[in-house]
Design a protein around this motif. Structure first.
Motif, PDB file in Angstrom:
ATOM      1  N   ARG A  26      34.563  32.569  43.863  1.00 37.15           N
ATOM      2  CA  ARG A  26      33.742  31.588  43.143  1.00 37.15           C
ATOM      3  C   ARG A  26      33.417  32.088  41.746  1.00 37.15           C
ATOM      4  O   ARG A  26      33.464  31.329  40.778  1.00 37.15           O
ATOM      5  CB  ARG A  26      32.454  31.302  43.929  1.00 37.15           C
ATOM      6  CG  ARG A  26      32.656  30.417  45.153  1.00 37.15           C
ATOM      7  CD  ARG A  26      31.319  29.937  45.700  1.00 37.15           C
ATOM      8  NE  ARG A  26      30.513  31.048  46.189  1.00 37.15           N
ATOM      9  CZ  ARG A  26      30.563  31.527  47.426  1.00 37.15           C
ATOM     10  NH1 ARG A  26      31.423  31.001  48.302  1.00 37.15           N
ATOM     11  NH2 ARG A  26      29.790  32.537  47.815  1.00 37.15           N
ATOM     12  N   GLU A  27      33.066  33.366  41.629  1.00 36.22           N
ATOM     13  CA  GLU A  27      32.724  33.914  40.315  1.00 36.22           C
ATOM     14  C   GLU A  27      33.914  33.909  39.378  1.00 36.22           C
ATOM     15  O   GLU A  27      33.784  33.623  38.180  1.00 36.22           O
ATOM     16  CB  GLU A  27      32.183  35.336  40.464  1.00 36.22           C
ATOM     17  CG  GLU A  27      31.831  35.983  39.131  1.00 36.22           C
ATOM     18  CD  GLU A  27      31.171  37.340  39.284  1.00 36.22           C
ATOM     19  OE1 GLU A  27      31.355  38.190  38.388  1.00 36.22           O
ATOM     20  OE2 GLU A  27      30.460  37.565  40.296  1.00 36.22           O
ATOM     21  N   LEU A  28      35.093  34.216  39.913  1.00 31.04           N
ATOM     22  CA  LEU A  28      36.295  34.321  39.083  1.00 31.04           C
ATOM     23  C   LEU A  28      37.002  32.993  38.876  1.00 31.04           C
ATOM     24  O   LEU A  28      37.898  32.886  38.039  1.00 31.04           O
ATOM     25  CB  LEU A  28      37.269  35.326  39.721  1.00 31.04           C
ATOM     26  CG  LEU A  28      36.767  36.782  39.782  1.00 31.04           C
ATOM     27  CD1 LEU A  28      37.674  37.613  40.678  1.00 31.04           C
ATOM     28  CD2 LEU A  28      36.714  37.379  38.382  1.00 31.04           C
ATOM     29  N   GLY A  29      36.630  31.985  39.676  1.00 31.40           N
ATOM     30  CA  GLY A  29      37.261  30.673  39.550  1.00 31.40           C
ATOM     31  C   GLY A  29      38.672  30.625  40.088  1.00 31.40           C
ATOM     32  O   GLY A  29      39.514  29.881  39.566  1.00 31.40           O
ATOM     33  N   VAL A  30      38.952  31.414  41.125  1.00 29.90           N
ATOM     34  CA  VAL A  30      40.270  31.417  41.762  1.00 29.90           C
ATOM     35  C   VAL A  30      40.081  31.238  43.264  1.00 29.90           C
ATOM     36  O   VAL A  30      38.964  31.167  43.770  1.00 29.90           O
ATOM     37  CB  VAL A  30      41.031  32.728  41.472  1.00 29.90           C
ATOM     38  CG1 VAL A  30      41.266  32.894  39.980  1.00 29.90           C
ATOM     39  CG2 VAL A  30      40.280  33.931  42.024  1.00 29.90           C
ATOM     40  N   SER A  31      41.191  31.201  43.996  1.00 31.93           N
ATOM     41  CA  SER A  31      41.107  31.034  45.439  1.00 31.93           C
ATOM     42  C   SER A  31      40.778  32.360  46.122  1.00 31.93           C
ATOM     43  O   SER A  31      41.054  33.440  45.591  1.00 31.93           O
ATOM     44  CB  SER A  31      42.427  30.496  45.992  1.00 31.93           C
ATOM     45  OG  SER A  31      43.452  31.470  45.870  1.00 31.93           O
ATOM     46  N   THR A  32      40.209  32.261  47.323  1.00 25.83           N
ATOM     47  CA  THR A  32      39.923  33.468  48.109  1.00 25.83           C
ATOM     48  C   THR A  32      41.211  34.209  48.433  1.00 25.83           C
ATOM     49  O   THR A  32      41.256  35.449  48.440  1.00 25.83           O
ATOM     50  CB  THR A  32      39.189  33.084  49.404  1.00 25.83           C
ATOM     51  OG1 THR A  32      37.985  32.378  49.078  1.00 25.83           O
ATOM     52  CG2 THR A  32      38.832  34.318  50.217  1.00 25.83           C
ATOM     53  N   ALA A  33      42.290  33.466  48.677  1.00 28.05           N
ATOM     54  CA  ALA A  33      43.582  34.087  48.981  1.00 28.05           C
ATOM     55  C   ALA A  33      44.075  34.921  47.801  1.00 28.05           C
ATOM     56  O   ALA A  33      44.625  36.015  47.974  1.00 28.05           O
ATOM     57  CB  ALA A  33      44.604  33.021  49.348  1.00 28.05           C
ATOM     58  N   ALA A  34      43.867  34.410  46.571  1.00 26.50           N
ATOM     59  CA  ALA A  34      44.296  35.146  45.387  1.00 26.50           C
ATOM     60  C   ALA A  34      43.507  36.439  45.232  1.00 26.50           C
ATOM     61  O   ALA A  34      44.052  37.483  44.853  1.00 26.50           O
ATOM     62  CB  ALA A  34      44.137  34.276  44.148  1.00 26.50           C
ATOM     63  N   VAL A  35      42.209  36.388  45.531  1.00 29.71           N
ATOM     64  CA  VAL A  35      41.374  37.582  45.463  1.00 29.71           C
ATOM     65  C   VAL A  35      41.851  38.609  46.485  1.00 29.71           C
ATOM     66  O   VAL A  35      42.012  39.798  46.186  1.00 29.71           O
ATOM     67  CB  VAL A  35      39.894  37.220  45.699  1.00 29.71           C
ATOM     68  CG1 VAL A  35      39.058  38.479  45.889  1.00 29.71           C
ATOM     69  CG2 VAL A  35      39.353  36.400  44.541  1.00 29.71           C
ATOM     70  N   SER A  36      42.086  38.157  47.707  1.00 30.86           N
ATOM     71  CA  SER A  36      42.540  39.051  48.773  1.00 30.86           C
ATOM     72  C   SER A  36      43.869  39.703  48.420  1.00 30.86           C
ATOM     73  O   SER A  36      44.083  40.899  48.635  1.00 30.86           O
ATOM     74  CB  SER A  36      42.655  38.274  50.088  1.00 30.86           C
ATOM     75  OG  SER A  36      43.053  39.122  51.141  1.00 30.86           O
ATOM     76  N   GLN A  37      44.769  38.926  47.836  1.00 33.48           N
ATOM     77  CA  GLN A  37      46.077  39.452  47.466  1.00 33.48           C
ATOM     78  C   GLN A  37      45.951  40.522  46.376  1.00 33.48           C
ATOM     79  O   GLN A  37      46.626  41.554  46.420  1.00 33.48           O
ATOM     80  CB  GLN A  37      46.988  38.325  46.985  1.00 33.48           C
ATOM     81  CG  GLN A  37      48.394  38.791  46.623  1.00 33.48           C
ATOM     82  CD  GLN A  37      49.280  37.653  46.160  1.00 33.48           C
ATOM     83  OE1 GLN A  37      48.815  36.531  45.985  1.00 33.48           O
ATOM     84  NE2 GLN A  37      50.558  37.926  45.969  1.00 33.48           N
ATOM     85  N   SER A  38      45.088  40.290  45.391  1.00 34.82           N
ATOM     86  CA  SER A  38      44.889  41.274  44.323  1.00 34.82           C
ATOM     87  C   SER A  38      44.387  42.595  44.877  1.00 34.82           C
ATOM     88  O   SER A  38      44.854  43.678  44.479  1.00 34.82           O
ATOM     89  CB  SER A  38      43.897  40.736  43.291  1.00 34.82           C
ATOM     90  OG  SER A  38      44.451  39.690  42.533  1.00 34.82           O
ATOM     91  N   VAL A  39      43.422  42.525  45.795  1.00 38.54           N
ATOM     92  CA  VAL A  39      42.879  43.750  46.381  1.00 38.54           C
ATOM     93  C   VAL A  39      43.941  44.464  47.208  1.00 38.54           C
ATOM     94  O   VAL A  39      44.083  45.689  47.155  1.00 38.54           O
ATOM     95  CB  VAL A  39      41.630  43.439  47.237  1.00 38.54           C
ATOM     96  CG1 VAL A  39      41.172  44.696  47.982  1.00 38.54           C
ATOM     97  CG2 VAL A  39      40.502  42.907  46.363  1.00 38.54           C
ATOM     98  N   ARG A  40      44.733  43.709  47.964  1.00 41.71           N
ATOM     99  CA  ARG A  40      45.797  44.323  48.762  1.00 41.71           C
ATOM    100  C   ARG A  40      46.823  45.026  47.860  1.00 41.71           C
ATOM    101  O   ARG A  40      47.301  46.119  48.175  1.00 41.71           O
ATOM    102  CB  ARG A  40      46.494  43.278  49.634  1.00 41.71           C
ATOM    103  CG  ARG A  40      45.721  42.893  50.881  1.00 41.71           C
ATOM    104  CD  ARG A  40      46.631  42.234  51.909  1.00 41.71           C
ATOM    105  NE  ARG A  40      47.298  41.052  51.353  1.00 41.71           N
ATOM    106  CZ  ARG A  40      46.812  39.827  51.414  1.00 41.71           C
ATOM    107  NH1 ARG A  40      45.628  39.614  51.988  1.00 41.71           N
ATOM    108  NH2 ARG A  40      47.476  38.803  50.893  1.00 41.71           N
TER     109      ARG A  40
END
Length: 302
Positions: A26-40
């Motif tokens: 929500r803070e970054l304005g992207v999907s949760t899946a995109a956040v998870s992928q970046s961390v992985r």
């Protein structure tokens, strides 16, 4: 670290601060899946697990905590510097995130923030109010405000207020009904409004002193709260005695709504300090806030 990994690092730091993939999204304005992928991707490159994930929570591993403590301030400083150099000569631009307890607001934020914003309108200020002790590095804050005894020793401290006292107070009506305590031990026989620490979850023992002797009185009563400001408010209602930050209740004391008791035992504390990591350089917005706070806040607690 490869420059291509900097976006993943930025995403990880937001997740670490939010303790939530969805909150970071929500803070970054992207999907949760995109956040998870970046961390992985970051974890795969570093060959370590940075976040411990369950269905209900996200927490830092030891490697994740070290990455936050080491890279977080440096990346924030780099971002702030890039923002600053893009400003007009003499113009301050950037973002300042502060963590402070609610009790400090009338003496730090109220006198400082209006003037600071008027002087530096392009500096965005985010104020997070937390009565619990906050890890400002892990939380992504530029600085915090606390009583000096609760600040870690490796932090730089800047005085914002004069020393002040904590006092035991009650209404004249309460004291007329129940009597006035004369010694710290007498509090054990009174109705005391009890504070539960948001940090430890334990009930706070009132700290008193006289000369070289100190007392920690495990007071009890029928009302418990985790908000320090509520303690004095409940005392004004006649619900019992409260342990209060004296400048916060000065108006009620001057008007007679509240009365000090056990005044010879009231402890003095050094006051409120702004603090930030010693290894982190002061950003332009933080330096300017320190200047304004030292000029204005010291007028507030006398």
């Amino acid at each position: 670290m490869k420059p291509a990994l900097l976006p993943q690092l930025q995403v990880f730091l937001v997740v670490a601060r939010q303790r939530s993939f969805s909150g970071a999204a929500r803070e970054l304005g992207v999907s949760t899946a995109a956040v998870s992928q970046s961390v992985r991707q970051l974890e795969k490159h570093l060959r370590v697990v940075l976040l411990a994930r369950t269905t209900r929570s996200v927490s830092l591993t030891d490697a994740g905590r070290r990455l936050v403590e080491g890279a977080g301030p440096a990346l924030a400083q780099a971002t702030a510097t890039l923002t600053e150099v893009s400003a007009q000569p003499g113009e301050a631009v950037g973002r300042l995130r502060l963590s402070l307890p609610r009790a400090a607001v009338p003496f730090i934020i109220d006198p400082v923030l209006p003037t600071f914003r008027a002087r530096h309108p392009r500096v965005e200020v985010e104020v997070s109010l937390e009565d619990r002790l906050v890890d400002i590095v892990a939380g992504g804050f530029d600085a915090g405000v606390r009583l000096s005894e609760t600040i870690e020793r490796d932090m730089v401290q800047v005085r914002l207020t004069d020393p002040f006292r904590f006092v035991v107070v009650g209404t004249p009506e309460y004291l007329a009904r129940h009597g006035t305590p004369q010694r710290p031990e007498d509090l054990l026989h009174h109705e005391c409004i009890t504070f539960r620490s948001p940090t430890t979850g334990t009930l706070y023992a009132w700290e008193l002193e006289r000369g070289r002797r100190t007392w920690r009185v495990p007071v009890r009563g029928g009302v418990v709260t985790n908000d320090g400001l509520m303690c004095s408010s409940m005392a004004k209602m006649g619900l019992g005695l409260a342990y209060a930050f004296e400048p916060r209740v000065m108006e009620e004391l001057n008007s007679g709504q509240l009365v000090r008791v056990l005044e010879p035992y009231a402890p003095t504390v050094p006051g409120y300090f702004l603090y930030f990591p010693s290894r982190a350089q002061r950003s332009g917005p933080l330096r300017l806030f320190i200047e304004a706070a030292r000029e204005l806040a010291l007028r507030g607690v006398k």
